[in-house]
Write an enzyme that holds these catalytic residues in place. Structure first.
Site, PDB file in Angstrom:
ATOM      1  N   GLU A 161       0.812  -1.221   0.000  1.00  0.00           N
ATOM      2  CA  GLU A 161       0.000   0.000   0.000  1.00  0.00           C
ATOM      3  C   GLU A 161       0.841   1.264   0.000  1.00  0.00           C
ATOM      4  OE1 GLU A 161      -3.707   1.995   2.523  1.00  0.00           O
ATOM      5  OE2 GLU A 161      -2.671   0.252   3.325  1.00  0.00           O
ATOM      6  N   GLU A 262     -13.033   3.067   3.530  1.00  0.00           N
ATOM      7  CA  GLU A 262     -12.081   3.307   4.605  1.00  0.00           C
ATOM      8  C   GLU A 262     -12.070   4.796   4.931  1.00  0.00           C
ATOM      9  OE1 GLU A 262      -7.872   1.244   5.589  1.00  0.00           O
ATOM     10  OE2 GLU A 262      -7.715   2.964   4.231  1.00  0.00           O
TER      11      GLU A 262
END
Length: 285
Positions: A161, A262
């Site tokens: 990520e 998120e």
């Protein structure tokens, strides 16, 4: 809050990150809260921030909570230190933290297999003062190779990520190319091809990247997508990002995987932050 056009969300598979939403509930009550809001899929950061190896009873409790709620766990972080908090991963931090990451690999992969989770997110660690970055990168590759092999044994991918420099100034992967480069190195080292890019639109936008360009260039190497609006990391419609357009760009680029919600709920209960998403689009099909 703006409601997404039905066409923008039709047929997408949305999941809710239970480490940032529904945190007004204890961990084991969050799957049921997400289900009550209409969702059938969830994701989590590693829930036991103090330990890479929680008691079996805690693992069993979370597994039961997911099952009882009828929710599927589709994404799980490996142990990554304190999240939320100053730590941004453990696998590239020499000493105790990287050892804790290694101790967590088989535990996280085994839990993922037991609940049908097929994506494991492996966050890099912050740069450490006095340590050569090349040493950290070498350690990271070693640990990511171990993680990728463990994930392959349970039919899962390992995600790498990009975070954003304003909020994570010591985190080294703050551009899409930097994360994709790591993905390529892991796949070259293992020959497994199960390392993928986690494309987080909020982090990309905070870094000032051309989100549309990243989607076009990286969709084929993307294993998971996360969204939040910017500024504020709130729900879609609270900021200025053209998230509906970006979802359409992802579709056209061939991405058809999960889209994780998120974002921060702000001053409202989490269940009140989904009015942008039609109810029929919340249950994964």
């Amino acid at each position: 809050m703006a409601r997404f056009p039905e066409a923008a969300v039709t047929d997408w598979r949305f999941d809710v990150n239970l480490s940032i939403l529904f945190t007004e509930y204890p961990l084991l009550e969050r799957p049921a809260a997400a289900a009550a809001a209409g969702f059938t899929a969830v994701e989590l950061w590693w829930p036991w921030t103090e330990t890479p190896a929680p008691a079996q009873s805690e693992l069993d409790g979370l597994r039961a909570a997911l099952s009882d709620a009828g929710t599927r766990l589709v994404g799980l972080n490996f142990y990554a230190g304190q999240l939320p908090g100053p730590d941004r991963g453990a696998l590239s931090v020499p000493g105790e933290e990287s050892e804790r990451f290694r101790a967590n690999i088989d535990i996280a992969a085994g839990f993922a297999e037991s609940v049908g989770c097929t994506a494991l997110n492996a966050l890099y660690g912050n740069r450490v003062e006095g340590v050569d970055p090349a040493v950290q990168d070498e350690l990271a590759l070693e640990n990511l190779v171990l993680a990728a092999r463990a994930a392959a044994r349970v039919g899962a991918t390992v995600l790498v990520e990009t975070l954003n420099k304003p909020e994570s100034p010591l985190y080294p992967l703050v551009s899409a190319p930097s994360a994709v480069e790591v993905v390529d190195k892991v796949n070259a080292a293992t020959g497994l091809g199960n390392a993928k890019f986690l494309l987080d639109i909020y982090h990309l936008s905070m870094n000032g990247e051309d989100v549309s360009g990243v989607i076009a260039a990286c969709a084929g190497k993307t294993g998971h997508v996360q969204i939040a609006d910017n500024p504020g990391r709130g729900a879609p419609g609270t900021g200025s990002l053209p998230l509906g357009r970006h979802l359409e760009e992802l579709r056209k680029a061939g991405y058809d995987g999960w889209v994780g919600l998120e974002y921060k709920p702000g001053d409202r209960p989490s269940a009140g932050t989904f009015d942008w998403l039609p109810a029929r689009a919340r249950a994964a099909r």
